[in-house]
Design a protein around this motif. Structure first.
Motif, PDB file in Angstrom:
ATOM      1  N   PHE A   5       0.848  -1.186   0.000  1.00 59.93           N
ATOM      2  CA  PHE A   5       0.000   0.000   0.000  1.00 59.93           C
ATOM      3  C   PHE A   5       0.883   1.235   0.000  1.00 59.93           C
ATOM      4  CE2 PHE A   5      -2.340  -3.431   1.927  1.00 59.93           C
ATOM      5  CZ  PHE A   5      -3.570  -3.345   1.318  1.00 59.93           C
ATOM      6  N   TYR A   6       0.446   2.280  -0.695  1.00 61.51           N
ATOM      7  CA  TYR A   6       1.247   3.487  -0.843  1.00 61.51           C
ATOM      8  C   TYR A   6       0.461   4.724  -0.437  1.00 61.51           C
ATOM      9  CZ  TYR A   6       4.396   0.387  -3.238  1.00 61.51           C
ATOM     10  OH  TYR A   6       5.242  -0.654  -3.525  1.00 61.51           O
ATOM     11  N   GLN A  15       0.890   0.130   7.680  1.00 57.51           N
ATOM     12  CA  GLN A  15       2.172  -0.439   7.253  1.00 57.51           C
ATOM     13  C   GLN A  15       2.199  -0.535   5.735  1.00 57.51           C
ATOM     14  OE1 GLN A  15       2.549  -4.332   8.990  1.00 57.51           O
ATOM     15  NE2 GLN A  15       0.413  -4.783   8.676  1.00 57.51           N
ATOM     16  N   LYS A  16       3.399  -0.715   5.192  1.00 62.51           N
ATOM     17  CA  LYS A  16       3.531  -0.767   3.736  1.00 62.51           C
ATOM     18  C   LYS A  16       3.044  -2.095   3.165  1.00 62.51           C
ATOM     19  CE  LYS A  16       6.694  -0.752  -0.113  1.00 62.51           C
ATOM     20  NZ  LYS A  16       8.045  -0.662  -0.614  1.00 62.51           N
ATOM     21  N   THR A  17       3.485  -3.188   3.761  1.00 65.00           N
ATOM     22  CA  THR A  17       3.201  -4.505   3.204  1.00 65.00           C
ATOM     23  C   THR A  17       2.393  -5.328   4.186  1.00 65.00           C
ATOM     24  OG1 THR A  17       5.278  -4.437   1.977  1.00 65.00           O
ATOM     25  CG2 THR A  17       4.237  -6.595   2.234  1.00 65.00           C
ATOM     26  N   VAL A  18       1.339  -5.957   3.667  1.00 66.48           N
ATOM     27  CA  VAL A  18       0.472  -6.801   4.483  1.00 66.48           C
ATOM     28  C   VAL A  18       0.407  -8.179   3.831  1.00 66.48           C
ATOM     29  CG1 VAL A  18      -1.860  -7.115   5.381  1.00 66.48           C
ATOM     30  CG2 VAL A  18      -0.899  -4.819   5.214  1.00 66.48           C
ATOM     31  N   ALA A  34     -10.941  -8.871  -0.284  1.00 63.32           N
ATOM     32  CA  ALA A  34     -10.243  -9.283   0.938  1.00 63.32           C
ATOM     33  C   ALA A  34      -9.625  -8.080   1.645  1.00 63.32           C
ATOM     34  CB  ALA A  34      -9.175 -10.322   0.603  1.00 63.32           C
ATOM     35  N   VAL A  35      -9.104  -7.146   0.875  1.00 64.77           N
ATOM     36  CA  VAL A  35      -8.494  -5.950   1.458  1.00 64.77           C
ATOM     37  C   VAL A  35      -9.541  -5.118   2.196  1.00 64.77           C
ATOM     38  CG1 VAL A  35      -7.434  -3.728   0.878  1.00 64.77           C
ATOM     39  CG2 VAL A  35      -6.530  -5.844  -0.110  1.00 64.77           C
ATOM     40  N   LEU A  42     -10.757   1.258   4.384  1.00 60.61           N
ATOM     41  CA  LEU A  42     -10.335   1.406   2.988  1.00 60.61           C
ATOM     42  C   LEU A  42     -11.496   1.336   2.004  1.00 60.61           C
ATOM     43  CD1 LEU A  42      -7.037  -0.676   2.714  1.00 60.61           C
ATOM     44  CD2 LEU A  42      -7.294   1.793   2.618  1.00 60.61           C
ATOM     45  N   ARG A  43     -12.635   0.851   2.448  1.00 62.22           N
ATOM     46  CA  ARG A  43     -13.774   0.679   1.537  1.00 62.22           C
ATOM     47  C   ARG A  43     -14.073   1.967   0.770  1.00 62.22           C
ATOM     48  NH1 ARG A  43     -17.279  -2.952   0.402  1.00 62.22           N
ATOM     49  NH2 ARG A  43     -16.729  -4.291   2.143  1.00 62.22           N
TER      50      ARG A  43
END
Length: 92
Positions: A5-6, A15-18, A34-35, A42-43
């Motif tokens: 994510f950026y 965090q950057k990476t999940v 899923a995200v 984030l929706r």
């Protein structure tokens, strides 16, 4: 499966990476779903009321933006694929 994510999306996720534990061979749309399930905040940033990725959000699969992939959001994702979510970027 690792998802990056950026910018403003990273701040929401924290965090950057999940790491996502998803079955092999899911679609890009499945990853989007899923995200937003894992990160409800984030929706509004990623999808419209029908769950479709907003036009101004970029999901890259191995460096290629989803709209330019042959099957778009129905592209099958492998665990080894690199996935990156980018919000719209402005500036000059």
């Amino acid at each position: 499966m690792k998802v990056n994510f950026y910018a403003t999306l990273r701040r929401i996720v924290g965090q950057k990476t999940v790491e996502f534990d998803l079955p092999e061979g899911v679609t890009a749309q499945y990853v989007v779903d899923a995200v937003v399930t894992r990160y409800p905040a984030l929706r509004a940033e990623l999808v419209d009321e029908d769950g479709r990725l907003l036009e101004h959000i970029h999901l890259f699969v191995n460096g290629r933006d989803v709209p330019y992939l042959e099957n778009r959001l129905q592209t099958v994702i492998q665990h080894s694929d690199k996935l990156d979510f980018f919000p719209p970027v402005g500036g000059g």
